[in-house]
Design a protein around this motif. Structure first.
Motif, short mmCIF file in Angstrom:
data_model
loop_
_atom_site.label_atom_id
_atom_site.label_comp_id
_atom_site.label_asym_id
_atom_site.label_seq_id
_atom_site.Cartn_x
_atom_site.Cartn_y
_atom_site.Cartn_z
N MET A 1 0.82 -1.20 0.00
CA MET A 1 0.00 0.00 0.00
C MET A 1 0.86 1.26 0.00
N ARG A 2 1.99 1.23 0.75
CA ARG A 2 2.86 2.40 0.78
C ARG A 2 3.50 2.65 -0.58
N LYS A 3 3.83 1.56 -1.27
CA LYS A 3 4.45 1.74 -2.58
C LYS A 3 3.48 2.40 -3.55
N VAL A 4 2.21 2.06 -3.45
CA VAL A 4 1.21 2.67 -4.33
C VAL A 4 1.08 4.16 -4.01
N LEU A 5 1.08 4.50 -2.72
CA LEU A 5 1.00 5.91 -2.35
C LEU A 5 2.23 6.68 -2.83
N TYR A 6 3.42 6.07 -2.66
CA TYR A 6 4.63 6.73 -3.16
C TYR A 6 4.57 6.91 -4.68
N ALA A 7 4.06 5.92 -5.37
CA ALA A 7 3.95 6.03 -6.83
C ALA A 7 2.98 7.14 -7.21
N ILE A 8 1.87 7.25 -6.47
CA ILE A 8 0.90 8.32 -6.76
C ILE A 8 1.51 9.68 -6.49
#
Length: 106
Positions: A1-8
């Motif tokens: 989930m954190r990786k998705v937020l960082y990508a966003i």
């Protein structure tokens, strides 16, 4: 989930930060600012092309080495290699687009 937020967050920054930089009006002193932008355009394209060429050469060499060691896996290696090469080339094209936008600003 954190990786998705960082990508966003990274994608939002990559879209909005250049737009804010381009929003400034041409109030720079004559000559100095334009030369720096020209230098930035040249460095941008040079580094992008160098990085893309090195990455593509390394990827192609590794794929051909893998095919040489296991010729039966050529079909499985070729598809991902072509996708990887296309993604590397798209980064170079993106750098060219940024360089063109910077150059058109001068």
């Amino acid at each position: 989930m954190r990786k998705v937020l960082y990508a966003i967050y990274a994608s939002l920054l990559s879209f909005f930060v250049p737009a804010l930089a381009m929003a400034e009006e041409a109030a720079a002193p004559a000559g100095g600012h334009n030369q720096l932008v020209g230098l930035a355009v040249g460095l941008c394209m040079g580094i992008a092309v160098l990085g893309g060429a090195l990455g593509q050469g390394r990827a192609a060499a590794a794929a051909l080495e893998g095919i040489g060691r296991n010729p039966g896996a050529a079909g499985k290696i070729q598809g991902p290699m072509i996708i990887g090469l296309a993604l590397m080339e798209s980064l170079v094209l993106f750098a060219m687009l940024i360089a063109y936008l910077l150059y058109s600003k001068v």
